[in-house]
Design a protein around this motif. Structure first.
Motif, PDB file in Angstrom:
ATOM      1  N   LEU A   1     -12.121  -3.719  -7.684  1.00 24.78           N
ATOM      2  CA  LEU A   1     -12.030  -4.425  -6.380  1.00 24.78           C
ATOM      3  C   LEU A   1     -10.255  -4.887  -6.266  1.00 24.78           C
ATOM      4  N   ASN A   2     -10.244  -5.895  -7.079  1.00 26.16           N
ATOM      5  CA  ASN A   2      -8.822  -6.294  -7.258  1.00 26.16           C
ATOM      6  C   ASN A   2      -7.890  -5.221  -7.284  1.00 26.16           C
ATOM      7  N   THR A   3      -7.884  -4.155  -7.922  1.00 28.62           N
ATOM      8  CA  THR A   3      -7.095  -3.123  -7.948  1.00 28.62           C
ATOM      9  C   THR A   3      -6.944  -2.306  -6.814  1.00 28.62           C
ATOM     10  N   VAL A   4      -7.957  -2.306  -6.382  1.00 23.98           N
ATOM     11  CA  VAL A   4      -8.297  -1.368  -4.871  1.00 23.98           C
ATOM     12  C   VAL A   4      -7.362  -2.204  -4.008  1.00 23.98           C
ATOM     13  N   GLY A   5      -7.508  -3.593  -3.662  1.00 20.20           N
ATOM     14  CA  GLY A   5      -6.659  -4.428  -2.950  1.00 20.20           C
ATOM     15  C   GLY A   5      -5.271  -4.367  -3.278  1.00 20.20           C
ATOM     16  N   ASN A   6      -4.812  -4.324  -4.631  1.00 19.21           N
ATOM     17  CA  ASN A   6      -3.492  -4.026  -4.800  1.00 19.21           C
ATOM     18  C   ASN A   6      -2.936  -3.009  -4.330  1.00 19.21           C
ATOM     19  N   ARG A   7      -3.644  -1.722  -4.430  1.00 17.25           N
ATOM     20  CA  ARG A   7      -3.221  -0.668  -4.059  1.00 17.25           C
ATOM     21  C   ARG A   7      -3.187  -0.387  -2.683  1.00 17.25           C
ATOM     22  N   LEU A   8      -3.844  -1.094  -1.950  1.00 11.41           N
ATOM     23  CA  LEU A   8      -3.832  -1.310  -0.541  1.00 11.41           C
ATOM     24  C   LEU A   8      -2.469  -1.917  -0.155  1.00 11.41           C
ATOM     25  N   PHE A   9      -2.081  -3.004  -0.673  1.00  7.90           N
ATOM     26  CA  PHE A   9      -0.765  -3.765  -0.653  1.00  7.90           C
ATOM     27  C   PHE A   9       0.095  -2.767  -0.916  1.00  7.90           C
ATOM     28  N   TYR A  10       0.119  -1.898  -1.716  1.00  5.93           N
ATOM     29  CA  TYR A  10       1.297  -0.955  -2.196  1.00  5.93           C
ATOM     30  C   TYR A  10       1.306   0.254  -0.910  1.00  5.93           C
ATOM     31  N   ALA A  11       0.244   0.403  -0.399  1.00  7.40           N
ATOM     32  CA  ALA A  11       0.115   1.501   0.757  1.00  7.40           C
ATOM     33  C   ALA A  11       0.708   0.755   2.179  1.00  7.40           C
ATOM     34  N   ALA A  12       0.788  -0.458   2.116  1.00  7.88           N
ATOM     35  CA  ALA A  12       1.411  -1.117   3.344  1.00  7.88           C
ATOM     36  C   ALA A  12       2.771  -1.089   3.149  1.00  7.88           C
ATOM     37  N   LEU A  13       3.375  -0.895   2.184  1.00 10.73           N
ATOM     38  CA  LEU A  13       4.874  -1.073   2.131  1.00 10.73           C
ATOM     39  C   LEU A  13       5.371  -0.165   2.973  1.00 10.73           C
ATOM     40  N   PRO A  14       5.034   1.380   2.829  1.00 11.78           N
ATOM     41  CA  PRO A  14       5.626   2.545   3.507  1.00 11.78           C
ATOM     42  C   PRO A  14       5.054   2.334   4.947  1.00 11.78           C
ATOM     43  N   LEU A  15       4.188   1.754   5.353  1.00 13.08           N
ATOM     44  CA  LEU A  15       3.671   1.666   6.741  1.00 13.08           C
ATOM     45  C   LEU A  15       4.518   0.577   7.322  1.00 13.08           C
ATOM     46  N   LEU A  16       4.880  -0.583   6.497  1.00 14.33           N
ATOM     47  CA  LEU A  16       5.736  -1.546   7.301  1.00 14.33           C
ATOM     48  C   LEU A  16       6.984  -1.011   7.556  1.00 14.33           C
ATOM     49  N   LEU A  17       7.524   0.063   6.527  1.00 11.96           N
ATOM     50  CA  LEU A  17       8.807   0.548   6.844  1.00 11.96           C
ATOM     51  C   LEU A  17       8.862   1.624   8.207  1.00 11.96           C
ATOM     52  N   TRP A  18       7.701   2.009   8.457  1.00  6.96           N
ATOM     53  CA  TRP A  18       7.347   2.869   9.641  1.00  6.96           C
ATOM     54  C   TRP A  18       8.117   2.294  10.880  1.00  6.96           C
ATOM     55  N   ILE A  19       7.902   0.985  10.944  1.00  6.29           N
ATOM     56  CA  ILE A  19       8.472   0.243  12.149  1.00  6.29           C
ATOM     57  C   ILE A  19      10.114   0.706  12.249  1.00  6.29           C
ATOM     58  N   PHE A  20      10.769   0.831  11.333  1.00  6.34           N
ATOM     59  CA  PHE A  20      12.150   1.381  11.092  1.00  6.34           C
ATOM     60  C   PHE A  20      12.314   2.899  11.330  1.00  6.34           C
ATOM     61  N   GLY A  21      11.367   3.523  11.372  1.00  9.02           N
ATOM     62  CA  GLY A  21      11.366   5.015  11.303  1.00  9.02           C
ATOM     63  C   GLY A  21      10.569   5.835  10.322  1.00  9.02           C
ATOM     64  N   PRO A  22      10.192   7.055  10.584  1.00  5.71           N
ATOM     65  CA  PRO A  22       9.356   7.747   9.711  1.00  5.71           C
ATOM     66  C   PRO A  22       9.787   8.436   8.617  1.00  5.71           C
ATOM     67  N   SER A  23      11.214   8.619   8.688  1.00  6.41           N
ATOM     68  CA  SER A  23      11.921   8.924   7.247  1.00  6.41           C
ATOM     69  C   SER A  23      11.727   7.967   6.286  1.00  6.41           C
ATOM     70  N   LEU A  24      11.911   6.644   6.490  1.00  8.17           N
ATOM     71  CA  LEU A  24      11.751   5.558   5.442  1.00  8.17           C
ATOM     72  C   LEU A  24      10.389   5.811   4.664  1.00  8.17           C
ATOM     73  N   VAL A  25       9.233   6.070   5.685  1.00 14.07           N
ATOM     74  CA  VAL A  25       7.984   6.152   5.126  1.00 14.07           C
ATOM     75  C   VAL A  25       7.840   7.345   4.154  1.00 14.07           C
ATOM     76  N   PHE A  26       8.475   8.271   4.262  1.00 12.93           N
ATOM     77  CA  PHE A  26       8.358   9.636   3.502  1.00 12.93           C
ATOM     78  C   PHE A  26       9.186   9.321   2.056  1.00 12.93           C
ATOM     79  N   LEU A  27      10.415   8.635   2.263  1.00  7.83           N
ATOM     80  CA  LEU A  27      11.360   8.413   1.070  1.00  7.83           C
ATOM     81  C   LEU A  27      10.594   7.237   0.407  1.00  7.83           C
ATOM     82  N   THR A  28       9.971   6.336   1.051  1.00  7.95           N
ATOM     83  CA  THR A  28       9.175   5.207   0.312  1.00  7.95           C
ATOM     84  C   THR A  28       8.058   5.796  -0.689  1.00  7.95           C
ATOM     85  N   SER A  29       7.212   6.771   0.022  1.00 12.49           N
ATOM     86  CA  SER A  29       5.978   7.590  -0.495  1.00 12.49           C
ATOM     87  C   SER A  29       6.564   8.222  -1.938  1.00 12.49           C
TER      88      SER A  29
END
Length: 241
Positions: free
Chosen positions: A180-208
């Protein structure tokens, strides 16, 4: 056909999410089929051996067990606190008038409407809420293992109920907490591209597409010592995942 700003969001954001999802499905299958070729599988096997060693010589290692488990609980508690604080901040932003979009609407690509801005923050909020839930459950399972870890296995010899105090049962509880701790960490990693989505969808794809090779190098083990049991080292290929 008229080009609309939302087309870029509809194309790049789902593609980036599918890339991340496909990698983690591959990683899950890798852990199930060849756990000792992954860092997660090796750590899981090592923890199971650690539990067995602690419970076998509990009188001498009980302090070590308590300190080790305490450090794990503190890490999960810190991440859970961070998650809920981020949820509070995002909730405040969502309930605002979305005035932040005005300063970004001229400098980014993609949709800029109030609905799209609200969707971006709502997606981040959902990610952090699920991360908080995973960290909270992780603390719960690790706490349970902490109590049972210091119970002598032969305390109730001859009693059928003593079967639940076996090292295997305690290892399962501990593994649930760490998974469960690992899953929580992976969700945090997934939040990084979504955070950059605020500045545009291109950054989401490049970050992923950038995160996938980085995570691969962190998740896959290049060592052969665990696989073949070289130098007298052999680990049972059993994981909770």
């Amino acid at each position: 056909m008229v080009w609309r700003p939302c087309f870029l969001d509809l194309a790049l954001v789902p593609s980036s999410l599918l890339i991340s999802l496909a990698y983690h499905i591959w990683l899950w299958r890798k852990i199930r089929t060849a756990p000792l070729s992954t860092i997660i599988g090796i750590n899981s096997a090592g923890r199971r051996r650690w539990v067995a060693a602690i419970m076998e010589d509990n009188d001498k290692k009980n302090i070590l067990a308590v300190q080790t488990i305490r450090n794990a609980i503190m890490g999960s508690t810190l991440m859970a606190t961070t998650s809920i604080l981020l949820c509070c901040g995002l909730g405040a932003v969502i309930s605002s008038t979305y005035s932040v979009k005005k300063s970004l609407s001229e400098s980014i690509y993609g949709a800029h409407g109030e609905f799209m801005v609200g969707l971006k923050y709502a997606a981040l909020l959902a990610i952090f809420i699920f991360a908080f839930l995973c960290y909270s459950l992780s603390v719960r399972f690790i706490n349970q293992a902490n109590f049972l870890l210091n119970v002598p296995t032969g305390l109730f010899a001859g009693d059928p109920s003593s079967l639940v105090l076996s090292p295997g049962y305690v290892s399962d509880l501990l593994e649930k907490g760490f998974v469960l701790n690992t899953v929580g960490n992976r969700l945090f990693y997934a939040a990084l591209p979504l955070l950059l989505w605020i500045f545009g969808p291109s950054l989401v794809f490049l970050t992923s597409i950038t995160m996938v090779p980085i995570l691969y190098n962190l998740d896959v083990s290049a060592s052969t010592d665990w696989k073949g049991g070289q130098n007298g080292v052999g680990v049972e290929e059993k994981t909770f995942v």
